[in-house]
Design an enzyme around this catalytic site. Structure first.
Site, mmCIF file in Angstrom:
data_model
loop_
_atom_site.group_PDB
_atom_site.id
_atom_site.type_symbol
_atom_site.label_atom_id
_atom_site.label_comp_id
_atom_site.label_asym_id
_atom_site.label_seq_id
_atom_site.Cartn_x
_atom_site.Cartn_y
_atom_site.Cartn_z
ATOM 1 C CE LYS A 149 -3.805 -2.103 2.482
ATOM 2 N NZ LYS A 149 -4.896 -1.684 3.488
ATOM 3 C CG ASP B 78 -8.239 0.286 3.719
ATOM 4 O OD1 ASP B 78 -8.478 -1.125 3.340
ATOM 5 O OD2 ASP B 78 -6.820 0.108 3.524
#
Length: 285
Positions: free
Chosen positions: A69, A105
């Site tokens: 990420k 997220d």
């Protein structure tokens, strides 16, 4: 309505990922017949080459999971504001040969909390605005959760094994909130006045240590909500105890479903509804 999507999820290890089943369920609900979503084993060393290949082969986008990420955020041509602050991207749309990266997220937790409180007429932000949230942990998952909660107007208390880690997160958020050690005594005290308790540590995960005590659950108010970011097992000891008390309790699998739904919207322009999310949850649980 979009008719074709060619997608993937990148990570290492990636064989366990439930994202293909999740995204295929959303595509089916949206009537996208020409749909592919594959797992591609990718390390930090191979990430640049992999995403360039996907671009050249006409992929519409992809997800990135651990440990990619941060590196994906650095490689993107364009970053959302949240992805820039966190230096973390889990969703990438490929348009005109460029990589547009975002993180979904955090919004996953807002949608999960809204579900937990049961009022789907509220916006995800309104569902947490003004709520007193006790956040356990200060790692990667906690950072995404904390930023979205802060942006939505929640009041945070951060408990972490090391107070310095909690303070680093507080500094990143740019807010003034209590940062306390994650001990049984402190946790019981913080639980008394909180509206939402969110576990973003590995405590209770399969193969990891359990909470040394769950007495803090008994200190929560009767209308409090407990969310555990852990989803293996589906019902952790924390969630089981919360349910025994009659509290609202939601697995981290809902966070996975909702962040995936927002990813799907980034690629297709269609946000799966609650019915679609419920069907996806049943498929991947």
């Amino acid at each position: 309505m979009i008719e074709r999507l060619k997608l993937a999820v990148l990570g290492s290890p990636i064989a366990h990922s439930r994202s293909p089943q999740l995204q295929t369920s959303f595509a089916k609900d949206c009537g996208i017949a020409d749909f592919t979503y594959e797992r591609i084993e990718t390390t930090c060393d191979t990430l640049r080459g992999t995403i360039n290949r996907l671009r050249d082969e006409g992929y519409d986008g992809f997800n990135c999971t651990m440990p990619l990420k941060t590196d994906m955020a650095r490689l993107a041509d364009s970053l959302s504001e949240e992805a820039r602050i966190l230096c973390s991207a889990n969703t990438v749309a490929v348009r005109d040969g460029k990589f547009y990266a975002d993180t979904t997220d955090g919004i996953g937790i807002l949608l999960t909390v809204r579900r937990g409180f049961g009022d789907m007429t509220l916006s995800p932000e309104a569902a947490v605005r003004g709520k007193r949230v006790v956040l356990l942990g200060a790692g990667g998952a906690a950072r995404s959760v904390a930023l979205s909660l802060k942006n939505a107007g929640a009041e945070l208390i951060i408990l972490n094994r090391t107070v310095s880690g909690a303070k680093e997160l507080r500094e990143m958020l740019g807010i003034d909130c209590p940062c306390l050690p994650l001990t049984d005594e402190v946790l019981c005290g913080a639980a008394v006045e909180c509206d939402v308790l969110i576990n973003c540590t590995a405590l209770g995960m399969s193969g990891k240590p359990e909470f040394s005590s769950l007495s803090f659950v008994d200190a929560l108010r009767e209308d409090a909500l407990v969310v555990d970011a852990v989803y293996n097992p589906l019902e952790t000891a924390l969630l089981k105890r919360a349910k025994e008390r009659g509290l609202g309790a939601l697995s981290g699998l809902w966070m996975l479903v909702y962040q995936g739904a927002v990813s799907f919207e980034k690629w297709s322009g269609v946000l799966p509804g609650e019915d679609a999310c419920e069907r996806a949850f049943e498929i991947i649980k």
